[in-house]
Design a protein around this motif. Structure first.
Motif, PDB file in Angstrom:
ATOM      1  N   GLU A 107      37.178  42.252   0.955  1.00 16.58           N
ATOM      2  CA  GLU A 107      36.952  41.362   2.100  1.00 16.58           C
ATOM      3  C   GLU A 107      36.890  42.141   3.408  1.00 16.58           C
ATOM      4  O   GLU A 107      35.990  41.927   4.235  1.00 16.58           O
ATOM      5  CB  GLU A 107      38.048  40.303   2.170  1.00 16.58           C
ATOM      6  N   LEU A 123      33.371  42.442   5.742  1.00 19.94           N
ATOM      7  CA  LEU A 123      33.377  41.958   7.122  1.00 19.94           C
ATOM      8  C   LEU A 123      33.144  43.099   8.110  1.00 19.94           C
ATOM      9  O   LEU A 123      32.459  42.926   9.127  1.00 19.94           O
ATOM     10  CB  LEU A 123      34.711  41.258   7.423  1.00 19.94           C
ATOM     11  N   ARG A 150      29.716  33.377   9.101  1.00 22.58           N
ATOM     12  CA  ARG A 150      30.962  34.126   9.274  1.00 22.58           C
ATOM     13  C   ARG A 150      31.035  35.316   8.309  1.00 22.58           C
ATOM     14  O   ARG A 150      31.963  36.117   8.414  1.00 22.58           O
ATOM     15  CB  ARG A 150      32.163  33.210   9.020  1.00 22.58           C
ATOM     16  N   ASP A 189      31.872  35.205   5.218  1.00 24.27           N
ATOM     17  CA  ASP A 189      33.053  35.073   4.365  1.00 24.27           C
ATOM     18  C   ASP A 189      32.649  35.209   2.901  1.00 24.27           C
ATOM     19  O   ASP A 189      31.878  34.393   2.390  1.00 24.27           O
ATOM     20  CB  ASP A 189      33.701  33.695   4.561  1.00 24.27           C
TER      21      ASP A 189
END
Length: 325
Positions: free
Chosen positions: A170, A174, A244, A246
């Protein structure tokens, strides 16, 4: 930026191209024009009918040429039509990738393994660009290497670390997304990309996904186990998630599943195959040089897929057909 540029309009265009390119569509068009010609007997329509018949004959001839090859494994006749074909084979992983009917090749893939020293889990990635190849190329060249270095640090002191494969995935996805946004915004490049990453260790398989590239696994009983869930930008919830960046991250217990192989692929494959169909198709072709990846890519092209198509097949150790590692 990841997967941000795909719109409902492009999706509708893909669907239209998919159906218009199928042989049965041309056949129905020919029948319709023939009936029109029969009732109205116009020279113009007769000329169109003749051209349509010629087109159908050409398509049917191509289909016959394809089908005479055993299990569609000898589709070399089509390869001359591909502007760009990439292939990869190493130990237990094989990839086959074609530009297909698209004007540009926007798919990318990456494989990073260390089977000898096992300083990090094996890393497998599929990236499907939209609006250009820039984003897919950027993520392909940066993300796997960044993961590799962070995973090496993690493996050195795993027991005392507060991190995990999931958190590392993650954080790095990002981070790369922010980095790419800064660089591409400066150059006014609006390209985006999907991101499908799998980390394979001795005990676990961890998969992160943003976008509509997809992974599926064949377990010990031959069942198709989804490794990811598609993110479709025309759904409000998923569009917000994509903006975003995600990722969905799932972890699978290899001892429990005892998998035979997994398939990671861009959505070009999934336009033509369901998860279950793809697993059955590959399971029957694991003894081929590309573990069935080449055959299923060419079969997807034959079925009318208008997109780039990239398929990666990874065989697991407990597979009876896995090569020595």
């Amino acid at each position: 930026m990841i997967e941000d540029t795909m719109t409902l309009l492009s999706l509708l265009g893909r669907i239209m191209r998919y159906f218009l390119l199928r042989p049965e569509t041309l056949f129905l068009l020919c029948i319709s024009l023939a009936l029109w010609s029969y009732f109205f007997h116009t020279d113009e329509v007769k000329t169109i009918v003749k051209s349509s018949r010629d087109a159908v004959k050409m398509v049917k001839g191509k289909v016959a040429e394809i089908m005479q090859n055993d299990r569609l494994g000898g589709l070399d006749v089509l390869e001359a039509e591909f502007s760009k074909t990439w292939e990869f084979k190493s130990h237990n992983v094989a990839v086959y990738s074609i530009q297909g009917r698209r004007d540009h090749m926007e798919d990318r893939f990456e494989v990073l393994t260390d089977l000898a020293n096992k300083t990090h889990p094996s890393i497998f990635g599929i990236f499907d660009g939209h609006g250009g190849e820039t984003a897919a190329e950027y993520v392909k060249s940066r993300l796997p290497e960044a993961l590799k270095h962070h995973l090496q640090d993690y493996e050195k002191d795993k027991e005392n670390s507060v991190l995990s494969y999931q958190t590392i995935l993650e954080q790095q996805i990002l981070s790369i997304d922010r980095e790419m946004l800064e660089k591409l915004t400066v150059s006014y490049d609006e390209a985006g990309t999907t991101c499908l990453i799998a980390l394979l260790s001795d005990k676990d398989l961890t998969v992160a996904n943003v976008g509509d590239s997809r992974g599926v696994l064949c377990d010990k009983d031959g069942n198709a186990i989804p490794l990811s869930h598609d993110h479709k930008p025309y759904q409000l919830k998923e569009r917000k998630r994509i903006k975003r960046a995600d990722p969905d991250i799932l972890t699978f217990d290899l001892d429990k599943l005892q998998p035979e192989f997994m398939i990671l692929a861009s959505d070009g494959l999934w336009d033509a195959f369901s998860n279950e169909e793809a697993v059955r198709f590959i399971k029957e072709r694991l003894d081929e040089p590309h573990f069935g990846a080449k055959s299923i890519v060419l079969q997807s092209f034959y079925r009318g897929c208008p997109d780039n198509i990239t398929v990666m097949v990874v065989k697991f150790r407990n597979s009876s057909k896995t090569e020595e590692q």
